[in-house]
Design an enzyme around this catalytic site. Structure first.
Site, PDB file in Angstrom:
ATOM      1  N   GLU A  65       0.827  -1.204   0.000  1.00  0.00           N
ATOM      2  CA  GLU A  65       0.000   0.000   0.000  1.00  0.00           C
ATOM      3  C   GLU A  65       0.860   1.253   0.000  1.00  0.00           C
ATOM      4  O   GLU A  65       1.916   1.292   0.621  1.00  0.00           O
ATOM      5  CB  GLU A  65      -0.895  -0.016   1.240  1.00  0.00           C
ATOM      6  CG  GLU A  65      -1.934  -1.102   1.149  1.00  0.00           C
ATOM      7  CD  GLU A  65      -2.526  -1.459   2.492  1.00  0.00           C
ATOM      8  OE1 GLU A  65      -3.111  -2.533   2.598  1.00  0.00           O
ATOM      9  OE2 GLU A  65      -2.369  -0.650   3.435  1.00  0.00           O
ATOM     10  N   CYS A  84       0.448  -3.838  15.353  1.00  0.00           N
ATOM     11  CA  CYS A  84       0.501  -3.452  13.940  1.00  0.00           C
ATOM     12  C   CYS A  84      -0.002  -4.566  13.037  1.00  0.00           C
ATOM     13  O   CYS A  84       0.438  -5.715  13.155  1.00  0.00           O
ATOM     14  CB  CYS A  84       1.944  -3.088  13.583  1.00  0.00           C
ATOM     15  SG  CYS A  84       2.224  -2.811  11.834  1.00  0.00           S
ATOM     16  N   CYS A 124       6.472  -7.259   7.160  1.00  0.00           N
ATOM     17  CA  CYS A 124       7.503  -6.728   8.056  1.00  0.00           C
ATOM     18  C   CYS A 124       7.915  -7.816   9.042  1.00  0.00           C
ATOM     19  O   CYS A 124       7.076  -8.582   9.512  1.00  0.00           O
ATOM     20  CB  CYS A 124       6.970  -5.513   8.815  1.00  0.00           C
ATOM     21  SG  CYS A 124       8.216  -4.728   9.874  1.00  0.00           S
ATOM     22  N   CYS A 146       3.253   8.381   1.295  1.00  0.00           N
ATOM     23  CA  CYS A 146       3.713   7.450   2.322  1.00  0.00           C
ATOM     24  C   CYS A 146       4.014   6.120   1.628  1.00  0.00           C
ATOM     25  O   CYS A 146       3.101   5.452   1.146  1.00  0.00           O
ATOM     26  CB  CYS A 146       2.602   7.299   3.363  1.00  0.00           C
ATOM     27  SG  CYS A 146       2.898   6.002   4.547  1.00  0.00           S
ATOM     28  N   CYS A 182       5.573  -6.018  15.592  1.00  0.00           N
ATOM     29  CA  CYS A 182       4.968  -5.228  16.676  1.00  0.00           C
ATOM     30  C   CYS A 182       3.538  -5.738  16.912  1.00  0.00           C
ATOM     31  O   CYS A 182       2.804  -6.015  15.951  1.00  0.00           O
ATOM     32  CB  CYS A 182       4.952  -3.746  16.310  1.00  0.00           C
ATOM     33  SG  CYS A 182       6.602  -3.114  15.967  1.00  0.00           S
ATOM     34  N   CYS A 204      -1.314   3.234   7.421  1.00  0.00           N
ATOM     35  CA  CYS A 204      -0.695   2.880   6.154  1.00  0.00           C
ATOM     36  C   CYS A 204      -0.009   1.526   6.291  1.00  0.00           C
ATOM     37  O   CYS A 204       0.902   1.349   7.068  1.00  0.00           O
ATOM     38  CB  CYS A 204       0.329   3.951   5.785  1.00  0.00           C
ATOM     39  SG  CYS A 204       1.080   3.715   4.199  1.00  0.00           S
TER      40      CYS A 204
END
Ligand code: SAH
Ligand code: SF4
Length: 364
Positions: free
Chosen positions: A96, A124, A117, A110, A121, A343
């Site tokens: 995105e 997230c 990832c 952004c 976290c 995002c």
């Protein structure tokens, strides 16, 4: 680092790198300036239209490099003008990219730096996906080029991106070399020529890479702090178990800063979790006062997370307390900023459910 694709993207090459490539292969290096102008000034990605580029060089590029830009497979517009894009790469992996309008006709993009990832976290949405792969530099630059082209077609010549933030999917410093290369391409004065002051990289706190930021162009830095106590930070961000607050703050102190620049600390506000009086006290003790700016991010709720966003009065109280202790503080309240925080964290279906996007939906 192992190349991601057999044919690297043309947009992974900084101008000096491209000149070297031309020299090594018997072409005149000054042609690199002309090619940079076609791509980054005229936004012409069709090689057939590059009139002053020698045929032999076009053949060489065709054989050795990939000139495609990422495809926009979905986009949606929010009420305040923020536009979210889903972009697909050569292997059909998607990320995105979000365009956020700002004051004075400015537009911030952004961008994502990875597919997924690895940092994990707990708050997230991207973190729950794990890492699929790094993006090559050209795929990061490509997000900028694809959205620029979209704006040119849909909003006219005047509509230009002016700022860029690495706050999409992924941990940019985990993909250090590619993000550095992409940044150099984006800043190149003979190309896009974005100002260093208009680029911000946000990191979860990879200390060894923060220590190498001297190798990076001097852009703005944002640190995802989110907690001022180690126990809470480790619960939110597993990276804190490897590099705790002491080590993180120690590394941040050594980041070279140009005059009038400061580090931004991002602090996610989660209801009844890190929004207490003792969190304010710990933050005030932790941060160097004059040079710190805190950006409070009210938690962006999504169905799979049990975390909640604090009430508006709680957020205002937290901000006021920090300010009365001498810490400059902003709150991400606007809708567009909301989406910026999200995002990479929310799937488009979820966005619709959460009512972030209304009506208009286009496919291109
Ligand atoms: N990986 C980098 C940059 C991408 S995330 C980083 O973590 O800094 C960009 C920002 O969005 C980070 O500050 C991140 O903590 C925040 N964020 C992630 N999930 C969020 C959520 N659900 N609500 C609000 N902010 C969130
Ligand atoms: Fe990765 Fe940033 Fe999400 Fe943490 S907040 S999982 S570092 S994208």
């Amino acid at each position: 680092m192992k190349p991601i694709f057999e044919k690297p993207s043309l947009y992974s090459y900084t101008l000096p790198m491209f000149k070297d490539l031309l020299k090594e292969n018997g072409f005149k290096p000054f042609v690199a300036d002309q090619l940079y102008s076609w791509v980054y000034v005229k936004f012409e990605f069709d090689m057939e239209k590059w009139t002053n580029i020698p045929k032999a060089l076009k053949e060489f590029i065709k054989e050795n490099l990939d000139t495609s830009i990422p495809k926009i497979v979905w986009n949606g517009l929010s009420k305040d003008g923020t536009r979210k894009f889903l972009v697909a790469f050569r292997d059909d992996k998607t990320v995105e990219t979000v365009m956020i309008p700002a004051k004075n006709n400015r537009k911030t993009l952004c961008v994502s730096s990875q597919v997924g990832c690895a940092i994990g976290c707990t708050f997230c949405h991207t973190g729950t996906m794990g890492l699929t792969r790094h993006l090559e530099a050209g795929e990061i630059v490509g997000q900028f080029l694809a959205v620029t082209k979209f704006l040119k077609i849909n909003d006219g010549e005047e509509s230009r991106l002016s700022n860029l933030v690495y706050m999409g999917q992924g941990e940019p410093l985990h993909n250090f070399e590619n993000v550095k290369l992409a940044t150099e391409v984006l800043l190149e004065p003979k190309g896009l020529g974005i100002s260093q002051r208009r680029v911000t990289l946000s990191t979860s706190g990879l200390v060894p890479q923060i220590e190498k930021l001297t190798e990076f162009p001097p852009i703005n830095w944002a640190i995802s702090l989110h907690a001022a106590h180690n126990e809470i930070r480790s619960e939110l961000m597993p990276i804190n178990k490897a590099y705790d607050l002491d080590r993180l703050l120690g590394a941040i102190k050594k980041i070279p800063l140009k005059a009038h620049r400061h580090i931004t600390y991002e602090y996610l506000l989660i209801d009844k979790y890190n929004d207490r009086k003792e969190d304010i006290e710990a933050l005030v003790n932790l941060l160097p006062k004059r040079v710190s700016k805190v950006n409070l991010i009210p938690f962006n709720e999504y169905p799979e997370s049990s975390f909640k966003r604090p009430s508006v009065s709680r957020i205002t109280w937290f901000k006021d307390q920090l300010e009365s202790n001498g810490i400059t503080c902003t709150v991400r309240t606007q809708k567009g900023d909301d989406i910026l925080a999200a995002c990479g964290q929310l799937k488009s279906e979820m966005d619709k459910k959460l009512n972030l996007w209304d009506g208009e939906e286009e496919n291109s």
